[in-house]
Structures are given as structure tokens and as C-alpha cells.
Design a protein around this motif. Structure first.
Motif, PDB file in Angstrom:
ATOM      1  N   LEU A 152      -9.961  -7.476   4.697  1.00 13.16           N
ATOM      2  CA  LEU A 152      -9.038  -7.650   3.577  1.00 13.16           C
ATOM      3  C   LEU A 152      -8.417  -6.315   3.183  1.00 13.16           C
ATOM      4  CD1 LEU A 152      -9.841  -9.677   0.330  1.00 13.16           C
ATOM      5  CD2 LEU A 152      -8.721  -7.455   0.243  1.00 13.16           C
ATOM      6  N   VAL A 153      -9.257  -5.290   3.041  1.00 12.03           N
ATOM      7  CA  VAL A 153      -8.779  -3.975   2.622  1.00 12.03           C
ATOM      8  C   VAL A 153      -7.848  -3.383   3.674  1.00 12.03           C
ATOM      9  CG1 VAL A 153      -9.494  -1.654   1.940  1.00 12.03           C
ATOM     10  CG2 VAL A 153     -10.889  -3.638   1.281  1.00 12.03           C
ATOM     11  N   SER A 154      -8.230  -3.531   4.939  1.00 11.49           N
ATOM     12  CA  SER A 154      -7.407  -3.036   6.038  1.00 11.49           C
ATOM     13  C   SER A 154      -6.049  -3.724   6.069  1.00 11.49           C
ATOM     14  CB  SER A 154      -8.137  -3.258   7.365  1.00 11.49           C
ATOM     15  OG  SER A 154      -7.291  -2.996   8.464  1.00 11.49           O
ATOM     16  N   ALA A 155      -6.047  -5.036   5.883  1.00  8.27           N
ATOM     17  CA  ALA A 155      -4.794  -5.788   5.942  1.00  8.27           C
ATOM     18  C   ALA A 155      -3.835  -5.356   4.832  1.00  8.27           C
ATOM     19  CB  ALA A 155      -5.074  -7.284   5.844  1.00  8.27           C
ATOM     20  N   HIS A 156      -4.368  -5.163   3.638  1.00  5.58           N
ATOM     21  CA  HIS A 156      -3.473  -4.809   2.532  1.00  5.58           C
ATOM     22  C   HIS A 156      -2.899  -3.410   2.686  1.00  5.58           C
ATOM     23  CE1 HIS A 156      -1.825  -5.033  -1.529  1.00  5.58           C
ATOM     24  NE2 HIS A 156      -2.105  -3.745  -1.588  1.00  5.58           N
ATOM     25  N   TYR A 157      -3.765  -2.451   2.896  1.00  2.00           N
ATOM     26  CA  TYR A 157      -3.297  -1.062   2.934  1.00  2.00           C
ATOM     27  C   TYR A 157      -2.643  -0.703   4.266  1.00  2.00           C
ATOM     28  CZ  TYR A 157      -5.848  -0.039  -1.392  1.00  2.00           C
ATOM     29  OH  TYR A 157      -6.303  -0.014  -2.693  1.00  2.00           O
ATOM     30  N   GLY A 158      -3.307  -1.027   5.369  1.00  2.02           N
ATOM     31  CA  GLY A 158      -2.827  -0.597   6.669  1.00  2.02           C
ATOM     32  C   GLY A 158      -1.652  -1.392   7.186  1.00  2.02           C
ATOM     33  N   GLN A 159      -1.657  -2.704   6.916  1.00  5.85           N
ATOM     34  CA  GLN A 159      -0.607  -3.562   7.461  1.00  5.85           C
ATOM     35  C   GLN A 159       0.490  -3.865   6.441  1.00  5.85           C
ATOM     36  OE1 GLN A 159      -2.277  -6.966   9.650  1.00  5.85           O
ATOM     37  NE2 GLN A 159      -4.149  -5.794   9.935  1.00  5.85           N
ATOM     38  N   LEU A 160       0.107  -4.318   5.257  1.00  2.00           N
ATOM     39  CA  LEU A 160       1.115  -4.664   4.266  1.00  2.00           C
ATOM     40  C   LEU A 160       1.831  -3.429   3.732  1.00  2.00           C
ATOM     41  CD1 LEU A 160       2.425  -6.920   2.580  1.00  2.00           C
ATOM     42  CD2 LEU A 160       0.647  -6.537   0.856  1.00  2.00           C
ATOM     43  N   LYS A 161       1.070  -2.361   3.440  1.00  2.00           N
ATOM     44  CA  LYS A 161       1.665  -1.173   2.821  1.00  2.00           C
ATOM     45  C   LYS A 161       1.845   0.003   3.775  1.00  2.00           C
ATOM     46  CE  LYS A 161       0.366  -2.133  -1.962  1.00  2.00           C
ATOM     47  NZ  LYS A 161      -0.476  -1.713  -3.122  1.00  2.00           N
ATOM     48  N   SER A 162       1.412  -0.148   5.013  1.00  2.00           N
ATOM     49  CA  SER A 162       1.583   0.887   6.043  1.00  2.00           C
ATOM     50  C   SER A 162       1.002   2.231   5.639  1.00  2.00           C
ATOM     51  CB  SER A 162       3.075   1.042   6.405  1.00  2.00           C
ATOM     52  OG  SER A 162       3.590  -0.163   6.915  1.00  2.00           O
ATOM     53  N   LEU A 163      -0.149   2.196   4.979  1.00  2.00           N
ATOM     54  CA  LEU A 163      -0.859   3.423   4.620  1.00  2.00           C
ATOM     55  C   LEU A 163      -1.928   3.721   5.668  1.00  2.00           C
ATOM     56  CD1 LEU A 163      -1.261   2.811   0.776  1.00  2.00           C
ATOM     57  CD2 LEU A 163       0.410   4.271   1.927  1.00  2.00           C
ATOM     58  N   ASN A 164      -2.418   4.947   5.655  1.00  2.00           N
ATOM     59  CA  ASN A 164      -3.406   5.373   6.647  1.00  2.00           C
ATOM     60  C   ASN A 164      -4.774   4.801   6.288  1.00  2.00           C
ATOM     61  OD1 ASN A 164      -5.200   6.669   8.343  1.00  2.00           O
ATOM     62  ND2 ASN A 164      -4.162   8.647   8.231  1.00  2.00           N
ATOM     63  N   SER A 165      -5.182   3.759   6.999  1.00  2.00           N
ATOM     64  CA  SER A 165      -6.475   3.112   6.767  1.00  2.00           C
ATOM     65  C   SER A 165      -7.339   3.212   8.024  1.00  2.00           C
ATOM     66  CB  SER A 165      -6.275   1.643   6.381  1.00  2.00           C
ATOM     67  OG  SER A 165      -5.598   0.934   7.414  1.00  2.00           O
ATOM     68  N   SER A 166      -7.240   4.339   8.720  1.00  2.00           N
ATOM     69  CA  SER A 166      -7.836   4.439  10.056  1.00  2.00           C
ATOM     70  C   SER A 166      -9.348   4.235  10.059  1.00  2.00           C
ATOM     71  CB  SER A 166      -7.496   5.803  10.671  1.00  2.00           C
ATOM     72  OG  SER A 166      -7.990   6.858   9.853  1.00  2.00           O
ATOM     73  N   TRP A 167     -10.076   4.802   9.083  1.00  2.00           N
ATOM     74  CA  TRP A 167     -11.535   4.637   9.085  1.00  2.00           C
ATOM     75  C   TRP A 167     -11.932   3.226   8.670  1.00  2.00           C
ATOM     76  CZ3 TRP A 167     -13.725   7.963  11.923  1.00  2.00           C
ATOM     77  CH2 TRP A 167     -13.288   9.294  11.966  1.00  2.00           C
ATOM     78  N   THR A 168     -11.193   2.662   7.724  1.00  2.00           N
ATOM     79  CA  THR A 168     -11.426   1.270   7.336  1.00  2.00           C
ATOM     80  C   THR A 168     -11.212   0.355   8.533  1.00  2.00           C
ATOM     81  OG1 THR A 168     -10.713   1.743   5.076  1.00  2.00           O
ATOM     82  CG2 THR A 168     -10.694  -0.558   5.760  1.00  2.00           C
TER      83      THR A 168
END
Length: 392
Positions: free
Chosen positions: A334-350
Motif C-alpha cells: 500500500l505504502v509503495s503504491a501510493h508514494y512510488g507509483q501514484l506520486k512518483s517519489l523515491n520509495s526504493s527501500w519500501t
């Protein structure tokens, strides 16, 4: 007792329209999911297959409602809370199957669980752990009910009884805990106790159209005085060498990694619920939830992270705990999808921790209740996020 003291502030509601369904999922989410499934794409297809084979997602499932649910050893009553977490998982999984397939057999089975508990449950008791039950299972039951809220086959009297159960038993305990912390100060209980009760109040407020209850939960997450509230949860911010990203040490890092990862799961739940109603807790305090997830995830995939001294209620914690390190905790999808995919933020470790969890799960995707053992920890998250949250 709790309803008399703590529900009075929540009686008055404002005429504001909630999105329904609109706790963890919206109809727009299910449109996206069905598009992926229609195209036969993974991981959505693989996760749908996993959900469809779950023993908790079968239309033949029969609930075992209890008059009093006991969680925690109080020295006299036998713990029986497994019936509640199993039935909550089933009500939710069946609701998801209905929303995706439109097969009313699953809808009928889901509302049967909800209505049976509403007709039976009178109290949640036990040790102080009863407040974990009110929080974790409160948000789960409320999410199942919210998914079923537009099902025409749910008898209106049973639906009203479910709302009353959630309000008078669960929400009352949620508010009691957040206000008084079982007679202790604001820092006595670790963060996950607050977080699950905030999530429960929020979900119940959405299902029952109680704006006052919902606002209380959102505001508590933003500005509350105790360990689960975002400004208190963040112990220290670090800047990662090389990437420059902010990583936040959360309140349970020095306790153990099982609870440190649980915090991220619960923060994701309450933020997702708020986001679907137009309140972006994900963005609060410069993306604190992402920063906290990155810190926990990096450590739990095998890398070292900095740590600052923390004075817990039960003793000083001078180093990060390696207890339960590398354990599998679903919920980071869930956290990865929101930040990394929806908002295109760096969520590499998540993302790496998500991938580690999925690699060690059935079918290589995130499962849910029943896929991670029979103990309560395997049911703390509703799961199946590779189907429900993954965007691309």
C-alpha cells in the motif's frame, strides 16, 4: 461504560457527504483492478487467484460470533479473540470478491458475518490488550461493512445494527483509549496501540457518516499528544548518504522489528482511509510515513541505519533492535503504491521490503489473513494489496 462517557462528542455530525465506498477502497479502485484482471496481468491476476482460493473468501463460510470477546490474559477468562479476527478477515475477503465479481453469493456471506456479530457481540474485554482488539478488528470490520454499504441485499435493520455495534462497542473503546490510555500517561503505550484505534475510529466514522468522529481521528493523527500521532511518532530524521532522502526513526525501532513494521502497516491504513475522503495524511510532515517506511524497510532487508537514543516508558533504548529482523510483514504494498507509483517519489527501500515479503509469500504476491499463519499477527493487515493497491 465507554459509550456513556466517550460517544457523546461523536453524536453531532455535519452535513458533509462522504465518499462511499471510501475507507480503504473506492469504486474507482475497483475499476482499475478489473481492468488489470480483464487484461490477465500480474501481479493482479496472481493475487486474485490467491484470494479466490482463501478459506476465508468462500461463500460457504460460517461465522462464529461471540457475546464477549476476550483478548489478553486477565487471569480468569479464556481468550477467544481468534473468532473475531478470523471472521473480520472473512467478511472483508468476501466483500472484495463481491466488489470484483458481482457475485451476490459472496455479498450474502459477508453481510451474514457482519449481521451475526452485530446480533451477538455485547463487549470486548480481557487485559489491556482488549484495546488492540478494539482497534485492529474495529478498522477491519468497519472496512468490510463499508465495502458492503451499497449492497441492496443487506437488510436495513441488520445494517443499522452493524453500525450500532461498531459505534457503541468499538468506537467507544477507541475513543476511551485515545483519551485516557487505560489510566496511563500518553507515552505509556507504544505507537501501534494509538494507530489501530485511530484507524478504527476513522473507518467507523466513514461507514456511519459521522463527520465528527472522522474529524477527531484525522486530527488526532495530525496533532495528537501520544506515541502513535505523527508528530510524536517521529523520533529523529536522518539524511541518507548518496540519495539525500530523509529517513525517519519511528517510535518502536528500539523495541523490535515486528512492531516497527506493524506501525508502517497501520499508518498506511489510516492514511489511505483519509486520502479516499480528501485528506492527505500521506503528505503530512513532509511525507513522514514514507520516510518512516524507508527507515524500517532498509533495516529489514539487511542494511544498517543510524539510530538515536530513545527513552521508552519501560527503559532506555540505546540501539536499534534486531529482534524479529527480516520477518515477513505484509502491508508495505500500500505504502509503495501510493508514494512510488501514484506520486512518483523515491520509495526504493519500501519497494525492496515489499518485494522480499512477496517473494516469501504464496504465488509471489501479497496475501492476507490466513496466508501468514494462524496467530493474530498474520491477521493484523487485511492484505491482498498486490491486487488492491498496485497501480502499474
Amino acid at each position: 461504560m465507554h459509550s456513556t462517557i466517550y460517544l457523546l462528542p461523536f453524536i453531532a455530525t455535519r452535513a458533509v457527504s462522504f465518499v462511499h465506498p471510501g475507507a480503504l477502497h473506492t469504486d474507482t479502485d475497483f475499476q482499475r483492478i478489473n481492468t488489470h484482471l480483464s487484461n490477465g496481468e500480474d501481479p493482479w491476476n496472481a493475487t486474485w487467484t490467491l484470494l479466490s482460493t482463501s478459506v476465508y473468501a468462500q461463500s460457504s463460510y460460517q461465522p462464529t460470533p461471540q457475546e464477549i470477546v476476550y483478548r489478553g490474559d486477565n487471569g480468569k477468562d479464556t481468550q477467544n479473540y481468534q473468532h473475531l479476527y478470523q471472521d473480520a478477515a472473512a467478511a472483508y475477503q468476501l466483500a472484495v470478491r463481491w466488489k470484483i465479481s458481482n457475485d451476490t453469493n459472496y455479498a450474502d456471506a459477508s453481510v451474514n458475518i457482519l449481521s451475526s456479530w452485530a446480533a451477538t457481540l455485547t463487549e470486548i474485554s480481557g487485559s489491556s490488550d482488549m484495546y488492540l482488539a478494539s482497534g485492529i478488528y474495529g478498522y477491519q470490520v468497519a472496512n468490510a461493512a463499508e465495502l458492503m454499504s451499497d449492497y441492496s441485499g443487506w437488510d436495513s435493520a441488520n445494517k443499522t445494527a452493524t453500525a450500532a455495534m461498531l459505534t457503541n462497542i468499538f468506537a467507544s473503546m477507541n475513543a476511551a483509549f485515545l483519551e485516557e490510555h487505560n489510566g496511563n500517561d500518553n507515552y505509556h503505550y507504544y505507537a501501534n496501540w494509538d494507530q489501530c484505534n485511530i484507524a478504527s475510529l476513522m473507518a467507523i466514522g466513514i461507514f456511519t457518516d459521522n463527520q465528527t468522529m472522522y474529524d477527531y481521528a484525522v486530527n488526532y493523527a495530525k496533532t495528537g499528544p501520544s506515541n502513535g500521532a505523527l508528530p510524536v511518532f517521529a523520533i529523529h530524521n536522518f539524511t541518507e548518504e548518496g540519495s539525500g532522502k530523509v529517513m525517519t526513526q519511528g517510535q518502536e525501532a528500539g523495541r523490535d522489528q515486528g512492531h516497527a513494521t506493524l506501525d508502517i502497516v497501520l499508518l498506511g491504513v489510516l492514511a489511505q482511509q483519509a486520502y479516499n475522503q480528501g485528506d492527505d495524511l500521506f503528505a503530512a510532515y513532509s511525507n513522514e510515513i514514507l520516510n518512516s517506511a524507508e527507515y524500517v524497510a532498509k533495516y529489514n532487508v539487511g542494511y544498517e541505519v543510524p539510530y538515536t537514543f530513545y527513552e521508552a516508558y519501560n527503559g532506555n533504548q540505546t540501539v536499534i533492535s534486531n529482534s524479529s529482523r527480516f520477518d515477513i510483514r505484509p502491508g508495505f504494498e500500500l505504502v509503495s503504491a501510493h508514494y512510488g507509483q501514484l506520486k512518483s517519489l523515491n520509495s526504493s527501500w519500501t519497494d525492496k521490503y515489499r518485494d522480499m515479503v512477496n517473494a516469501n509469500s504464496s504465488g509471489g504476491v501479497e496475501g492476507g489473513g490466513g496466508n501468514y499463519g494462524t496467530q493474530s499477527g498474520g491477521f493484523d493487515g487485511l492484505g491482498f494489496a498486490s491486487l488492491l493497491y498496485r497501480i502499474s
